[in-house]
Enzyme design. Sequence first.
Site, PDB file in Angstrom:
ATOM      1  N   GLU A  50       0.891  -1.171   0.000  1.00 41.72           N
ATOM      2  CA  GLU A  50       0.000   0.000   0.000  1.00 41.72           C
ATOM      3  C   GLU A  50       0.921   1.211   0.000  1.00 41.72           C
ATOM      4  O   GLU A  50       1.621   1.457   0.981  1.00 41.72           O
ATOM      5  CB  GLU A  50      -0.890  -0.003   1.251  1.00 41.72           C
ATOM      6  N   CYS A 101      -2.103   9.138   3.218  1.00 35.07           N
ATOM      7  CA  CYS A 101      -1.899   8.630   1.861  1.00 35.07           C
ATOM      8  C   CYS A 101      -3.075   9.012   0.969  1.00 35.07           C
ATOM      9  O   CYS A 101      -2.905   9.340  -0.198  1.00 35.07           O
ATOM     10  CB  CYS A 101      -1.730   7.120   1.885  1.00 35.07           C
TER      11      CYS A 101
HETATM   12  P1  NAD Z   1       8.619   4.930   4.140  1.00 34.73           P
HETATM   13  O1  NAD Z   1       8.463   4.157   2.891  1.00 34.73           O
HETATM   14  O2  NAD Z   1       9.777   5.824   4.282  1.00 34.73           O
HETATM   15  O3  NAD Z   1       8.670   3.955   5.402  1.00 34.73           O
HETATM   16  C1  NAD Z   1       7.658   3.011   5.656  1.00 34.73           C
HETATM   17  C2  NAD Z   1       8.248   1.879   6.475  1.00 34.73           C
HETATM   18  O4  NAD Z   1       9.200   1.164   5.691  1.00 34.73           O
HETATM   19  C3  NAD Z   1       8.971   2.306   7.734  1.00 34.73           C
HETATM   20  O5  NAD Z   1       8.704   1.381   8.767  1.00 34.73           O
HETATM   21  C4  NAD Z   1      10.429   2.225   7.307  1.00 34.73           C
HETATM   22  O6  NAD Z   1      11.335   2.075   8.382  1.00 34.73           O
HETATM   23  C5  NAD Z   1      10.403   1.010   6.420  1.00 34.73           C
HETATM   24  N1  NAD Z   1      11.516   0.902   5.480  1.00 34.73           N
HETATM   25  C6  NAD Z   1      12.415   1.845   5.119  1.00 34.73           C
HETATM   26  N2  NAD Z   1      13.278   1.329   4.204  1.00 34.73           N
HETATM   27  C7  NAD Z   1      12.892   0.050   3.984  1.00 34.73           C
HETATM   28  C8  NAD Z   1      13.377  -0.992   3.139  1.00 34.73           C
HETATM   29  N3  NAD Z   1      14.415  -0.818   2.314  1.00 34.73           N
HETATM   30  N4  NAD Z   1      12.732  -2.179   3.153  1.00 34.73           N
HETATM   31  C9  NAD Z   1      11.656  -2.369   3.940  1.00 34.73           C
HETATM   32  N5  NAD Z   1      11.158  -1.423   4.770  1.00 34.73           N
HETATM   33  C10 NAD Z   1      11.768  -0.227   4.793  1.00 34.73           C
HETATM   34  O7  NAD Z   1       7.243   5.723   4.321  1.00 34.73           O
HETATM   35  P2  NAD Z   1       6.882   6.811   5.420  1.00 34.73           P
HETATM   36  O8  NAD Z   1       7.608   8.061   5.099  1.00 34.73           O
HETATM   37  O9  NAD Z   1       7.039   6.198   6.770  1.00 34.73           O
HETATM   38  O10 NAD Z   1       5.309   6.984   5.149  1.00 34.73           O
HETATM   39  C11 NAD Z   1       4.782   7.880   4.245  1.00 34.73           C
HETATM   40  C12 NAD Z   1       4.441   7.194   2.953  1.00 34.73           C
HETATM   41  O11 NAD Z   1       3.554   6.108   3.192  1.00 34.73           O
HETATM   42  C13 NAD Z   1       3.692   8.097   1.982  1.00 34.73           C
HETATM   43  O12 NAD Z   1       4.165   7.902   0.682  1.00 34.73           O
HETATM   44  C14 NAD Z   1       2.263   7.627   2.083  1.00 34.73           C
HETATM   45  O13 NAD Z   1       1.457   7.914   0.980  1.00 34.73           O
HETATM   46  C15 NAD Z   1       2.453   6.174   2.291  1.00 34.73           C
HETATM   47  N6  NAD Z   1       1.256   5.600   2.904  1.00 34.73           N
HETATM   48  C16 NAD Z   1       0.461   4.806   2.141  1.00 34.73           C
HETATM   49  C17 NAD Z   1      -0.702   4.279   2.673  1.00 34.73           C
HETATM   50  C18 NAD Z   1      -1.605   3.389   1.862  1.00 34.73           C
HETATM   51  O14 NAD Z   1      -2.481   2.735   2.430  1.00 34.73           O
HETATM   52  N7  NAD Z   1      -1.445   3.305   0.564  1.00 34.73           N
HETATM   53  C19 NAD Z   1      -1.060   4.588   3.982  1.00 34.73           C
HETATM   54  C20 NAD Z   1      -0.226   5.415   4.723  1.00 34.73           C
HETATM   55  C21 NAD Z   1       0.946   5.905   4.166  1.00 34.73           C
END
Ligand code: NAD
Length: 472
Positions: free
Chosen positions: A245, A279
Amino acid sequence: MTTRDTYGMIINGRKVTTDQVVEVINPADEAVFATVARANVATVDAAVEAARQAFPAWAATPYSERVATMRKIGDVLKDHADEVGRILTTEQGKVLAEAVAEVVHGSFLAQYLADNVTFDSVVLPSKTGRRLVEHRKPLGVVAAITPWNFPLTLLWIKILPALIAGNTVIVKPAATTPLATVRVVELLNELLPPGVLNVICDDNDLGGTLTSHPGVDKIAFTGSTATGSKVMASAAPTIKRITLELGGNDPAIVLEDVDVADAAGRVYAAATLCTGQVCLAAKRIFVPSTMYDEFCNELVRHAKAEVVGVGSDPATTMGPMQNAMQYEKTLGYLEDAHQSGTVIAGGAVIDGPGYFVAPTIVRDIPDSARLVREEQFCPVVPVLSYDDLDDVVARANDTEYGLGATIWGRDLDRAFDVAMRIESGMVWVNQHMDFDFGVTARGAKHSGIGGELGKEGYDAFTQAYVVDQTGW
Ligand code: NAD
């Protein structure tokens, strides 16, 4: 908040620490208010090992027992909603009522799953008269990775279906919002056998270690599209199941028959919920040129009425940005807003400690501006005018994202018609983010793969096996 300020991870039912911690900052005052144990590669291995060991017995537990546990989970979350909500507000920044609602959401989903969801075997329709039966089995070890905007809402829709289906789970929250997650995993461990639900905390450095781990069978990930792409790559060598997501740049299309005051209020709320860090927030507002001035003025009225402050203060209607990185990014969008458009409300950060930003409305900005093209994830809202419906649909679809969208209009047939033309996984007409546990939420295009909730979302935590039982 609880009185303690040092949190451990939970692995195999026990609190685990290492020689390192991650400091957790209150975004409302930028002070470190707690620490959490920081995982290393050995911790990831230990969590995977614990989850693997616990899997066979949990998978073999009669479904009725897992349902009973799910009901108890619902009760525990309800009983601790205020306590956990306060932890969440302190680490995330959001207003307390919204934080408590996140906890309650978990209680409702647990109850819903217990009442409604089964993974029964089904006899498949066969054109050749054969008896083909599809059975579902849990996948194994699930890694549940969450972002910092809705740390609990996005946790529940992963771990609760995973658990009731018979999987074991390793949770990895975002580095800036680990505490409410750790606390609920601790609470749920009082109801679950050791190793069934584990949590590790990192400094945004171990996600790749977890997602590439050969002992993990499925990754349920919510986060940015850039990270989602890395998750896909690291899942590839061992063909892990993935649900992603990801990001969005949702259009809100206002049609010319709306009541301007009413629609503007709803669109404003859709754009600024959780300080714009959603999001599915309305991130590009398209308004007919005939009502553009009036609509913009209404948005300004709402922005000026907002009480920006500490989430735990009952007077607050908008909390701070969640973290320093997002705050810095917001500075860039504010600069772009001033350069590319006309700022008619807000336009600056708020002085003093805390990552506070004045809710900002920007008009007369081109579609090519960064604020419009990128996912801004902050309360800086671009308002764009249009004259032609076909043109605005094309502009709304002119993005690599396809997460959500909203259409606002009184003539519902017309509004539904526009909705059908939007390339997004979820399109709401005259409402926003109304979810149904029975309906799968999913992103189109670069906004995701697979979906969460609904039959598809629940089945995604199982493997289907078809057995031909026709016999001789
Ligand atoms: P992010 O992608 O930076 O981090 C999300 C998670 O992934 C964190 O726990 C992070 O530590 C982890 N992570 C970082 N690098 C990784 C890797 N290489 N492999 C696996 N995991 C890793 O996102 P964010 O800044 O925490 O959140 C904001 C983003 O999330 C926005 O783009 C938003 O649109 C999206 N979001 C989407 C939804 C949805 O349902 N589609 C909901 C909420 C947020």
